[in-house]
Design a protein around this motif. Sequence first.
Motif, PDB file in Angstrom:
ATOM      1  N   TRP A  47       0.266 -13.273   2.998  1.00 47.06           N
ATOM      2  CA  TRP A  47       0.395 -13.041   1.550  1.00 47.06           C
ATOM      3  C   TRP A  47       0.476 -11.540   1.312  1.00 47.06           C
ATOM      4  N   GLN A  48       1.684 -11.026   1.355  1.00 47.96           N
ATOM      5  CA  GLN A  48       1.910  -9.587   1.342  1.00 47.96           C
ATOM      6  C   GLN A  48       1.497  -8.898   0.053  1.00 47.96           C
ATOM      7  N   GLU A  49       1.320  -9.645  -1.014  1.00 44.73           N
ATOM      8  CA  GLU A  49       0.917  -9.050  -2.293  1.00 44.73           C
ATOM      9  C   GLU A  49      -0.598  -8.829  -2.379  1.00 44.73           C
ATOM     10  N   GLN A  50      -1.344  -9.316  -1.397  1.00 44.86           N
ATOM     11  CA  GLN A  50      -2.804  -9.219  -1.419  1.00 44.86           C
ATOM     12  C   GLN A  50      -3.291  -7.930  -0.750  1.00 44.86           C
ATOM     13  N   ALA A  51      -4.436  -7.431  -1.217  1.00 48.37           N
ATOM     14  CA  ALA A  51      -4.998  -6.169  -0.704  1.00 48.37           C
ATOM     15  C   ALA A  51      -5.316  -6.252   0.786  1.00 48.37           C
ATOM     16  N   TYR A  52      -5.817  -7.406   1.253  1.00 43.57           N
ATOM     17  CA  TYR A  52      -6.149  -7.513   2.681  1.00 43.57           C
ATOM     18  C   TYR A  52      -4.921  -7.289   3.547  1.00 43.57           C
ATOM     19  N   TRP A  53      -3.756  -7.693   3.080  1.00 37.95           N
ATOM     20  CA  TRP A  53      -2.514  -7.535   3.839  1.00 37.95           C
ATOM     21  C   TRP A  53      -2.212  -6.054   4.054  1.00 37.95           C
ATOM     22  N   ASN A  54      -2.436  -5.251   3.016  1.00 38.45           N
ATOM     23  CA  ASN A  54      -2.195  -3.813   3.136  1.00 38.45           C
ATOM     24  C   ASN A  54      -3.139  -3.181   4.157  1.00 38.45           C
ATOM     25  N   LYS A  55      -4.383  -3.644   4.216  1.00 45.09           N
ATOM     26  CA  LYS A  55      -5.322  -3.116   5.208  1.00 45.09           C
ATOM     27  C   LYS A  55      -4.827  -3.402   6.627  1.00 45.09           C
ATOM     28  N   LEU A  56      -4.255  -4.576   6.815  1.00 44.76           N
ATOM     29  CA  LEU A  56      -3.811  -4.977   8.158  1.00 44.76           C
ATOM     30  C   LEU A  56      -2.494  -4.345   8.568  1.00 44.76           C
ATOM     31  N   THR A  57      -1.642  -4.054   7.612  1.00 43.26           N
ATOM     32  CA  THR A  57      -0.319  -3.539   7.954  1.00 43.26           C
ATOM     33  C   THR A  57      -0.210  -2.030   7.792  1.00 43.26           C
ATOM     34  N   ASN A  58      -1.278  -1.385   7.360  1.00 44.04           N
ATOM     35  CA  ASN A  58      -1.283   0.059   7.204  1.00 44.04           C
ATOM     36  C   ASN A  58      -1.135   0.702   8.590  1.00 44.04           C
ATOM     37  N   GLU A  59      -0.126   1.518   8.742  1.00 45.88           N
ATOM     38  CA  GLU A  59       0.141   2.154  10.045  1.00 45.88           C
ATOM     39  C   GLU A  59      -1.012   3.054  10.495  1.00 45.88           C
ATOM     40  N   LYS A  60      -1.847   3.500   9.564  1.00 49.94           N
ATOM     41  CA  LYS A  60      -2.976   4.369   9.913  1.00 49.94           C
ATOM     42  C   LYS A  60      -4.168   3.578  10.437  1.00 49.94           C
ATOM     43  N   ASN A  61      -4.105   2.254  10.382  1.00 50.64           N
ATOM     44  CA  ASN A  61      -5.208   1.419  10.873  1.00 50.64           C
ATOM     45  C   ASN A  61      -5.111   1.337  12.396  1.00 50.64           C
ATOM     46  N   SER A  62      -5.927   2.129  13.066  1.00 55.40           N
ATOM     47  CA  SER A  62      -5.850   2.201  14.532  1.00 55.40           C
ATOM     48  C   SER A  62      -6.466   0.983  15.213  1.00 55.40           C
ATOM     49  N   PHE A  63      -7.155   0.145  14.473  1.00 54.51           N
ATOM     50  CA  PHE A  63      -7.777  -1.032  15.070  1.00 54.51           C
ATOM     51  C   PHE A  63      -6.788  -2.177  15.287  1.00 54.51           C
ATOM     52  N   VAL A  64      -5.708  -2.213  14.523  1.00 58.00           N
ATOM     53  CA  VAL A  64      -4.725  -3.287  14.658  1.00 58.00           C
ATOM     54  C   VAL A  64      -3.812  -2.953  15.830  1.00 58.00           C
ATOM     55  N   LYS A  65      -3.892  -3.770  16.888  1.00 57.03           N
ATOM     56  CA  LYS A  65      -3.116  -3.514  18.107  1.00 57.03           C
ATOM     57  C   LYS A  65      -1.826  -4.323  18.146  1.00 57.03           C
ATOM     58  N   ALA A  66      -1.808  -5.467  17.467  1.00 57.21           N
ATOM     59  CA  ALA A  66      -0.608  -6.306  17.460  1.00 57.21           C
ATOM     60  C   ALA A  66      -0.628  -7.189  16.214  1.00 57.21           C
ATOM     61  N   ARG A  67       0.553  -7.542  15.762  1.00 56.90           N
ATOM     62  CA  ARG A  67       0.693  -8.456  14.629  1.00 56.90           C
ATOM     63  C   ARG A  67       1.738  -9.510  14.995  1.00 56.90           C
ATOM     64  N   VAL A  68       1.462 -10.731  14.626  1.00 57.13           N
ATOM     65  CA  VAL A  68       2.432 -11.806  14.801  1.00 57.13           C
ATOM     66  C   VAL A  68       2.531 -12.506  13.457  1.00 57.13           C
TER      67      VAL A  68
END
Length: 99
Positions: free
Chosen positions: A56-77
């Motif tokens: 759900w790209q319109e939700q705030a949690y989505w922005n946290k996960l897709t933010n390029e500055k988030n160094s904790f996210v190693k992969a997305r599917v």
Amino acid sequence: KVENFMQVFPDGGSFEANPPFIPKIMGEMISCIERLLMARETVNIGLSFSVILPGWQEQAYWNKLTNEKNSFVKARVLIAASDHGFVSGAQHQRKDRFV
């Protein structure tokens, strides 16, 4: 199974997180995971999460996960809704195994 994810403080390990699909809960869970990862990173303890959420790209949690500055996210599917389905745990008793 954990009743309240926000009260878990693991010493390390790998976990799956698949919360109820309620935007507020998903956002709180992401914030909690980030706090846990930051705390464990400072003491060099391995901790990882596989997180299952709707895209759900319109939700705030989505922005946290897709933010390029988030160094904790190693992969997305991202899987299209038409490419997956929910299978009931009682699928062996149903005529149609998909709910």
